[in-house]
Motif scaffolding. Sequence first.
Motif: not given
Length: 286
Positions: A264-286
């Motif tokens: 969803i973030a990729a659609k909203l921002t125009g970025l690729k999902s991979k770096p967003l997924y990595k950022a999400g991992l960091a946010l979740k502390g994984d």
Amino acid sequence: MSDKAVAGELYVVATPIGNLADLSPRAKDILMSVDVIAAEDTRHTSKLLGHFGIRRQLLACHDYNERERSEQIVKRLQAGESVALVSDAGTPLISDPGYHLVNAVREAGLKAVPVPGACAMVAALSVSGLPSDRFFFEGFLPAKGSGRRKRITELADFAHTWIVYESPHRITDMLDDMFTVLGGDRRLVLARELTKTFETVLSGTVAELQKILAEDTNQQRGEFVVLVQGAPKSDILDEEVTEEALRIMTVLVEELPLKQASQIAAKLTGLKSKPLYKAGLALKGD
């Protein structure tokens, strides 16, 4: 080197991954002449031995009893017996039991002798068309989706071909996770049922192979070797995740699974999902 087993030595014997004609003459001679065969599954190995008219004592040696069996086998070797180690298919220790046994044998000062032959990973790489000068073998990815996506993320920027094994009941889920993390354009090769009647080697992007398997469920059957093209240099340099994108991800990961949040973030921002997924991992502390 003699084709007959020598007393006090462990033979690590590769067996066919499908086509029984792939058992080498040397492997057959060794299996016929050892005192005992340590097998991952004695029922499976009994069928292989029966096909070649080999009668030898079988000893179960698998993930659940290998440490205990290793002590017993070392004692038998020290007493002058010869032992062959086999897995259900292919080369022992390659995503199969045997490490603890071979390690125990070597630590005891005894000899472990390779009897090479079939290996699904090497066979698949040889016909994949992907670069083979350097590669990484992962074995099996985690069975659960969250763990699998996390590991794919860790491998995403690897610059060379990487290889995993996958089972038929998880192959489509694995492709979905690769699409989420790697995107639809990363090139893959799916090598299925190698050396068997329905052997197929499919090559294409993640998106193309998802479509093929969805349209032909027969291509979802059998055991898979999955080969992944190394990351292009442009992909290794991560696309910057903006403050706005990070803010969006922070909100989404509180309400949604990470995979869905990054899409969803990729659609909203125009970025690729991979770096967003990595950022999400960091946010979740994984």
